[in-house]
Design a protein around this motif. Structure first.
Motif, PDB file in Angstrom:
ATOM      1  N   MET A 127       0.786  -1.233   0.000  1.00 18.51           N
ATOM      2  CA  MET A 127       0.000   0.000   0.000  1.00 18.51           C
ATOM      3  C   MET A 127       0.820   1.286   0.000  1.00 18.51           C
ATOM      4  O   MET A 127       0.409   2.260  -0.631  1.00 18.51           O
ATOM      5  N   ARG A 128       1.942   1.344   0.676  1.00 23.04           N
ATOM      6  CA  ARG A 128       2.727   2.590   0.696  1.00 23.04           C
ATOM      7  C   ARG A 128       3.177   2.945  -0.719  1.00 23.04           C
ATOM      8  O   ARG A 128       3.012   4.069  -1.177  1.00 23.04           O
ATOM      9  N   ARG A 129       3.734   1.980  -1.432  1.00 18.59           N
ATOM     10  CA  ARG A 129       4.192   2.222  -2.802  1.00 18.59           C
ATOM     11  C   ARG A 129       3.002   2.543  -3.707  1.00 18.59           C
ATOM     12  O   ARG A 129       3.059   3.463  -4.513  1.00 18.59           O
ATOM     13  N   SER A 130       1.919   1.808  -3.548  1.00 15.13           N
ATOM     14  CA  SER A 130       0.716   2.068  -4.346  1.00 15.13           C
ATOM     15  C   SER A 130       0.216   3.487  -4.102  1.00 15.13           C
ATOM     16  O   SER A 130      -0.136   4.206  -5.048  1.00 15.13           O
ATOM     17  N   HIS A 131       0.200   3.888  -2.850  1.00 10.29           N
ATOM     18  CA  HIS A 131      -0.241   5.244  -2.486  1.00 10.29           C
ATOM     19  C   HIS A 131       0.614   6.290  -3.184  1.00 10.29           C
ATOM     20  O   HIS A 131       0.091   7.226  -3.802  1.00 10.29           O
ATOM     21  N   TYR A 132       1.928   6.160  -3.094  1.00  9.76           N
ATOM     22  CA  TYR A 132       2.823   7.131  -3.736  1.00  9.76           C
ATOM     23  C   TYR A 132       2.586   7.193  -5.242  1.00  9.76           C
ATOM     24  O   TYR A 132       2.486   8.268  -5.829  1.00  9.76           O
ATOM     25  N   ILE A 133       2.492   6.031  -5.872  1.00  8.68           N
ATOM     26  CA  ILE A 133       2.328   5.977  -7.325  1.00  8.68           C
ATOM     27  C   ILE A 133       0.988   6.565  -7.746  1.00  8.68           C
ATOM     28  O   ILE A 133       0.924   7.404  -8.652  1.00  8.68           O
ATOM     29  N   TRP A 159       4.211  -7.771  12.895  1.00  4.39           N
ATOM     30  CA  TRP A 159       5.129  -8.859  13.259  1.00  4.39           C
ATOM     31  C   TRP A 159       5.867  -9.402  12.031  1.00  4.39           C
ATOM     32  O   TRP A 159       6.218 -10.569  11.985  1.00  4.39           O
ATOM     33  N   TRP A 160       6.111  -8.572  11.043  1.00  2.00           N
ATOM     34  CA  TRP A 160       6.683  -9.001   9.769  1.00  2.00           C
ATOM     35  C   TRP A 160       8.016  -9.727   9.922  1.00  2.00           C
ATOM     36  O   TRP A 160       8.326 -10.630   9.154  1.00  2.00           O
ATOM     37  N   TRP A 161       8.812  -9.339  10.905  1.00  2.00           N
ATOM     38  CA  TRP A 161      10.160  -9.899  11.063  1.00  2.00           C
ATOM     39  C   TRP A 161      10.150 -11.324  11.611  1.00  2.00           C
ATOM     40  O   TRP A 161      11.183 -11.975  11.689  1.00  2.00           O
ATOM     41  N   THR A 162       8.996 -11.843  11.956  1.00  4.22           N
ATOM     42  CA  THR A 162       8.928 -13.179  12.564  1.00  4.22           C
ATOM     43  C   THR A 162       8.804 -14.311  11.544  1.00  4.22           C
ATOM     44  O   THR A 162       8.826 -15.475  11.935  1.00  4.22           O
ATOM     45  N   THR A 163       8.658 -13.959  10.253  1.00  3.93           N
ATOM     46  CA  THR A 163       8.552 -15.003   9.230  1.00  3.93           C
ATOM     47  C   THR A 163       9.481 -14.709   8.060  1.00  3.93           C
ATOM     48  O   THR A 163       9.809 -13.541   7.792  1.00  3.93           O
ATOM     49  N   LYS A 164       9.842 -15.745   7.374  1.00  4.09           N
ATOM     50  CA  LYS A 164      10.694 -15.596   6.185  1.00  4.09           C
ATOM     51  C   LYS A 164       9.963 -14.776   5.115  1.00  4.09           C
ATOM     52  O   LYS A 164      10.560 -13.897   4.490  1.00  4.09           O
ATOM     53  N   LEU A 165       8.671 -15.065   4.904  1.00  6.17           N
ATOM     54  CA  LEU A 165       7.889 -14.293   3.930  1.00  6.17           C
ATOM     55  C   LEU A 165       7.792 -12.825   4.327  1.00  6.17           C
ATOM     56  O   LEU A 165       7.825 -11.938   3.474  1.00  6.17           O
ATOM     57  N   GLY A 166       7.672 -12.572   5.616  1.00  3.01           N
ATOM     58  CA  GLY A 166       7.627 -11.199   6.096  1.00  3.01           C
ATOM     59  C   GLY A 166       8.881 -10.438   5.709  1.00  3.01           C
ATOM     60  O   GLY A 166       8.819  -9.299   5.231  1.00  3.01           O
ATOM     61  N   TRP A 167      10.026 -11.063   5.917  1.00  4.86           N
ATOM     62  CA  TRP A 167      11.300 -10.458   5.517  1.00  4.86           C
ATOM     63  C   TRP A 167      11.337 -10.237   4.010  1.00  4.86           C
ATOM     64  O   TRP A 167      11.728  -9.159   3.547  1.00  4.86           O
ATOM     65  N   GLN A 168      10.939 -11.244   3.239  1.00  2.69           N
ATOM     66  CA  GLN A 168      10.983 -11.134   1.779  1.00  2.69           C
ATOM     67  C   GLN A 168      10.106  -9.990   1.281  1.00  2.69           C
ATOM     68  O   GLN A 168      10.564  -9.165   0.481  1.00  2.69           O
ATOM     69  N   PHE A 169       8.858  -9.939   1.731  1.00  4.55           N
ATOM     70  CA  PHE A 169       7.949  -8.901   1.261  1.00  4.55           C
ATOM     71  C   PHE A 169       8.408  -7.509   1.695  1.00  4.55           C
ATOM     72  O   PHE A 169       8.334  -6.558   0.914  1.00  4.55           O
ATOM     73  N   THR A 170       8.852  -7.384   2.924  1.00  6.22           N
ATOM     74  CA  THR A 170       9.263  -6.072   3.429  1.00  6.22           C
ATOM     75  C   THR A 170      10.492  -5.559   2.691  1.00  6.22           C
ATOM     76  O   THR A 170      10.506  -4.418   2.203  1.00  6.22           O
ATOM     77  N   ILE A 171      11.505  -6.369   2.583  1.00  7.55           N
ATOM     78  CA  ILE A 171      12.726  -5.942   1.884  1.00  7.55           C
ATOM     79  C   ILE A 171      12.428  -5.651   0.419  1.00  7.55           C
ATOM     80  O   ILE A 171      12.867  -4.633  -0.129  1.00  7.55           O
ATOM     81  N   ASN A 172      11.653  -6.522  -0.211  1.00 11.08           N
ATOM     82  CA  ASN A 172      11.288  -6.338  -1.611  1.00 11.08           C
ATOM     83  C   ASN A 172      10.539  -5.017  -1.820  1.00 11.08           C
ATOM     84  O   ASN A 172      10.813  -4.281  -2.769  1.00 11.08           O
ATOM     85  N   GLU A 173       9.611  -4.703  -0.938  1.00 14.67           N
ATOM     86  CA  GLU A 173       8.849  -3.459  -1.074  1.00 14.67           C
ATOM     87  C   GLU A 173       9.736  -2.235  -0.907  1.00 14.67           C
ATOM     88  O   GLU A 173       9.576  -1.248  -1.620  1.00 14.67           O
ATOM     89  N   TYR A 174      10.668  -2.275   0.043  1.00 15.72           N
ATOM     90  CA  TYR A 174      11.560  -1.127   0.215  1.00 15.72           C
ATOM     91  C   TYR A 174      12.483  -0.955  -0.983  1.00 15.72           C
ATOM     92  O   TYR A 174      12.745   0.174  -1.416  1.00 15.72           O
ATOM     93  N   ILE A 175      12.948  -2.039  -1.544  1.00 12.62           N
ATOM     94  CA  ILE A 175      13.781  -1.957  -2.757  1.00 12.62           C
ATOM     95  C   ILE A 175      12.967  -1.350  -3.898  1.00 12.62           C
ATOM     96  O   ILE A 175      13.427  -0.446  -4.605  1.00 12.62           O
TER      97      ILE A 175
END
Length: 187
Positions: A127-133, A159-175
């Motif tokens: 949503m953050r990226r979608s909002h900006y765009i 609690w995103w940091w507690t799962t592997k998918l959480g890490w993947q989605f969060t890092i991917n979105e920031y990139i």
């Protein structure tokens, strides 16, 4: 040194919450569902439709720029119909292959149908990226946008940091967020 560590920890814990832009839904002309997800976006749009927030649901296609496909929109259309949204209320937008494309092509469809407001639905991490765009693309259009995050079973912004998918989605979105800022000058 300790203040720096505390600041880094704070940023780490807040990273998921920062991505998760979500507003209370309000009545609009249409609900725009961004392509992607496992049906949770479409099902959230269906709930909003059934509650009377908008008379139409626009499916904005997903996919990859190098692999054009309408598979995402077709799957989401099936999910909407299965959940009781009539085909006459579904407006497919099949050209987009990226989030930027979602904004560009949905804006064209909004103008074509003379819509003045929309609820934009996507996953919380998106949503953050979608909002900006969308804010950049829709600037000066007079179209009012409301951003509403669909709950997902596989991502919790608190609690995103507690799962592997959480890490993947969060890092991917920031990139991607940084990439979009560089390419499209979103800020």
């Amino acid at each position: 040194m300790i203040p720096l560590i505390l600041l880094l920890l704070f940023c780490l814990f807040e990273a998921g919450r920062y991505l998760a832009v979500s507003e209370r839904p309000r009545n609009a002309d249409v609900i725009i569902v961004l392509g992607g997800g496992d049906g949770e976006r479409a099902l959230e749009a269906s709930k909003l439709y059934k509650k009377g927030y908008a008379p139409y649901v626009m499916l904005s296609n997903g996919g990859l720029r190098n692999h054009p496909s309408t598979v995402e929109a077709e799957k989401e259309m099936g999910w909407l119909k299965e959940d009781g949204v009539p085909e006459s209320a579904i407006i497919p937008e099949l050209q987009a292959q990226s989030t930027y494309g979602n904004a560009v092509y949905s804006k064209r469809m909004m103008k074509k149908h003379h819509f003045k407001s929309a609820i934009v639905v996507s996953s919380s991490f998106h949503m953050r990226r979608s909002h900006y765009i969308f804010e950049k693309v829709y600037a000066g259009s007079g179209i009012k946008l409301i951003y509403h995050a669909a709950p997902t079973s596989y991502y919790n912004p608190d609690w995103w940091w507690t799962t592997k998918l959480g890490w993947q989605f969060t890092i991917n979105e920031y990139i991607k967020l940084v990439g979009y800022v560089v390419i499209y000058g979103l800020v």
